[in-house]
Scaffold this motif. Structure first.
Motif, short mmCIF file in Angstrom:
data_model
loop_
_atom_site.label_atom_id
_atom_site.label_comp_id
_atom_site.label_asym_id
_atom_site.label_seq_id
_atom_site.Cartn_x
_atom_site.Cartn_y
_atom_site.Cartn_z
N LEU A 272 14.93 1.21 -5.06
CA LEU A 272 13.68 1.29 -5.88
C LEU A 272 12.83 2.32 -6.02
CD1 LEU A 272 12.51 -2.30 -4.17
CD2 LEU A 272 13.28 -1.80 -6.42
N VAL A 273 13.13 3.36 -4.75
CA VAL A 273 12.75 4.61 -4.79
C VAL A 273 14.01 5.65 -4.62
CG1 VAL A 273 11.57 6.17 -3.16
CG2 VAL A 273 10.59 3.86 -3.75
N ARG B 287 0.60 -1.21 0.10
CA ARG B 287 -0.11 0.05 0.09
C ARG B 287 0.93 1.27 0.03
NH1 ARG B 287 -3.34 -0.33 5.13
NH2 ARG B 287 -3.86 1.97 4.34
N PHE B 288 2.06 1.33 0.86
CA PHE B 288 2.78 2.51 0.80
C PHE B 288 3.39 2.65 -0.59
CE2 PHE B 288 6.80 4.47 2.15
CZ PHE B 288 6.47 5.59 2.62
N TRP B 289 3.97 1.43 -0.99
CA TRP B 289 4.71 1.63 -2.43
C TRP B 289 3.80 2.21 -3.54
CZ3 TRP B 289 7.88 -3.28 -4.38
CH2 TRP B 289 8.87 -2.83 -5.29
N SER C 244 11.68 20.65 1.03
CA SER C 244 11.31 18.93 1.02
C SER C 244 11.72 18.31 -0.26
CB SER C 244 9.82 18.97 0.98
OG SER C 244 9.23 19.35 2.28
N PRO C 245 12.30 17.15 -0.18
CA PRO C 245 12.52 16.18 -1.59
C PRO C 245 11.53 16.08 -2.36
CG PRO C 245 12.85 14.94 0.22
CD PRO C 245 12.39 16.22 1.00
N LYS C 246 11.62 15.60 -3.67
CA LYS C 246 10.69 14.95 -4.49
C LYS C 246 11.04 13.29 -4.31
CE LYS C 246 10.84 17.13 -8.42
NZ LYS C 246 10.36 17.78 -9.81
N VAL C 247 9.96 12.77 -4.37
CA VAL C 247 10.08 11.18 -4.33
C VAL C 247 9.57 10.81 -5.72
CG1 VAL C 247 7.74 11.06 -3.36
CG2 VAL C 247 9.59 9.28 -3.13
N TYR C 248 10.51 9.76 -6.25
CA TYR C 248 10.06 8.61 -7.34
C TYR C 248 10.04 7.34 -7.08
CZ TYR C 248 10.76 13.34 -9.96
OH TYR C 248 10.84 14.69 -10.48
N ILE D 187 10.23 4.54 3.68
CA ILE D 187 11.11 5.30 2.73
C ILE D 187 12.35 4.98 2.68
CG2 ILE D 187 11.81 7.66 1.90
CD1 ILE D 187 9.12 7.51 0.88
N ASP D 188 13.00 4.98 3.88
CA ASP D 188 14.52 4.51 3.81
C ASP D 188 14.72 3.17 3.21
OD1 ASP D 188 15.22 7.12 5.04
OD2 ASP D 188 15.17 6.52 7.05
N LEU D 189 14.04 2.19 3.53
CA LEU D 189 14.12 0.98 3.17
C LEU D 189 13.98 0.77 1.62
CD1 LEU D 189 14.56 -1.95 3.82
CD2 LEU D 189 12.30 -2.09 4.13
N LEU D 190 12.95 1.39 1.13
CA LEU D 190 12.78 1.53 -0.43
C LEU D 190 14.01 1.99 -1.17
CD1 LEU D 190 9.06 1.73 -0.62
CD2 LEU D 190 10.37 -0.31 -1.05
N CYS D 191 14.32 3.19 -0.64
CA CYS D 191 15.48 3.57 -1.36
C CYS D 191 16.87 2.93 -1.29
CB CYS D 191 15.84 5.16 -0.45
SG CYS D 191 14.56 6.57 -0.69
N ASP D 192 17.16 2.34 0.03
CA ASP D 192 18.31 1.42 0.26
C ASP D 192 18.14 0.18 -0.67
OD1 ASP D 192 19.57 2.76 2.04
OD2 ASP D 192 18.60 1.80 3.71
#
Length: 391
Positions: A236-237, A195-197, A254-258, A228-233
């Motif tokens: 994937l994000v 759901r978060f993804w 604020s950063p943008k997220v992709y 967020i940190d996990l998906l970036c690590d």
């Protein structure tokens, strides 16, 4: 078999460093690239997800010194973090024996464990490279729409049909949620993280508001930050940071997220074909994120990407800081007749970039007013890649 443009850089690093870490998400082609490079070396391949190969490495101090004259490829090396202190001693031992480069090629599907361990114990002995999904230069510009829709994972891009491609990506997401992510931390409910993804996919290219995401998901802000940190690590994000300097203006902080792969964006949103994508509200943001990933995959190492946005409406979609400090301001348009808005001109007056590009989905480059060039994505990627060949 695609010719990956990272191959030459990987060969260079192996010629100068005792160890190289090749990072990238699962199924992106790391093993294929490593084995292709290994054809020019005497090499040994060990897969740390294989019980047999893990057994061979049960006592690495006995096995690895006998392989100093070979390139040892260690796949999924984050599965054996205790190996890194051993590698440090072996690299130093090999140096004393006259073997100073091309000893180890470490493949990892995540940056968190690998970087933490190798950064602590292999400082000065290891080089890092990241293998991105397939880029437009690697597949050919004729495949632009297909690559954008399906994403750059080779098995997804080469699937026999749009339906098979979507099914592959859906299985990929499920495998990550149920099998891979639990390896890297406390147990997270797969459905909660899905759901978060998916929320991030809906919010593609938007400013990151962790508090709002946490409320929508029903968790606290600390937990949302962890997701967020996990998906970036896991690569994937991407969090695209704002560009900051002392201009005396109020800038967005604020950063943008992709979601980094466009095919995963479309799978998370159940977008099955190009017709559905072109009618979906995410179409512009998906295109922008895909352009960003292609540019960064082709740009010289150490290129920094950011965006610029002020409270007064000045905005640059992508701001590339190239090695040496030159700035390239990029406006991304999903239109065959791109028009530059006032906010881009105002932002360029603030930032004063050396180059100003508008990237659009056409096939021809042409000049625009105010020293702006309109470029197809393939042309922009080729220009950035050409910088890699410069001494």
């Amino acid at each position: 078999m695609f010719e990956r443009h990272l191959k030459a850089q990987l060969q260079q690093e192996l010629a100068h460093s005792p160890a190289v870490a090749l990072l990238g998400p699962r199924q992106v082609g790391k093993t294929t690239l490593a084995l292709a490079v290994a054809q020019g070396h005497s090499s040994v391949y060990l897969d740390l997800e294989s019980e047999r190969d893990r057994a061979r490495l049960a006592e690495p101090e006995l096995l690895l010194p006998s392989l100093f004259d070979k390139l040892v490829i260690l796949d999924e090396v984050h599965r054996a973090p205790a190996l890194f202190p051993v590698l440090r001693g072996l690299i130093d031992q090999a140096r004393r024996a006259g073997h100073r480069q091309g000893l180890y090629l470490l493949l990892g599907s995540a940056s968190l464990d690998l970087l933490a361990q190798s950064g602590e114990t292999l400082a000065g002995r290891i080089a890092y490279l990241e293998l991105a999904p397939l880029t437009l230069l690697e597949t050919g510009a004729a495949h632009q729409d297909s690559l954008w829709l399906r994403g750059g994972f080779p098995d997804s891009f080469t699937a026999s049909s749009e339906a098979r491609s979507l099914r592959w990506r859906q299985n990929f997401i499920r495998t990550y949620l149920e099998r891979d992510i639990p390896q890297f931390g406390p147990r997270i409910a797969a459905e909660t993280l899905r759901r978060f993804w998916t929320m991030l996919a809906h919010h593609q290219g938007g400013l990151l508001n962790v508090a709002q995401l946490a409320r929508n998901l029903g968790v606290d802000a600390k937990t949302a930050h962890h997701y967020i940190d996990l998906l970036c690590d896991l690569l994937l994000v991407r969090r695209l940071q704002p560009w900051h300097t002392n201009l005396g203006k109020r800038l967005v902080k604020s950063p943008k997220v992709y979601v980094r792969d466009s095919g995963l964006v479309h799978a998370l949103l159940d977008i099955a074909n190009l017709h559905t994508l072109l009618a979906h509200p995410v179409v512009g943001a998906s295109w922008e994120g895909w352009v960003l990933e292609n540019l960064l995959a082709c740009a010289p190492p150490d290129t920094q990407a950011s965006f610029y946005r002020s409270s007064g409406g000045a905005e640059i979609d992508i701001l590339l800081t190239l090695p040496g400090g030159s700035l390239t301001a990029i406006e991304v348009k999903r239109s065959l007749s791109p028009k530059v808005e006032r906010g881009f001109h105002a932002a360029c007056d603030d930032v004063k970039p050396q180059q100003r590009w508008v990237i659009y989905p056409g096939t021809e480059s042409f000049p625009m007013a105010h020293d702006i060039e309109a470029l197809p994505l393939a042309s922009a990627c080729a220009r950035l890649q050409a910088l890699n060949a410069q001494p």
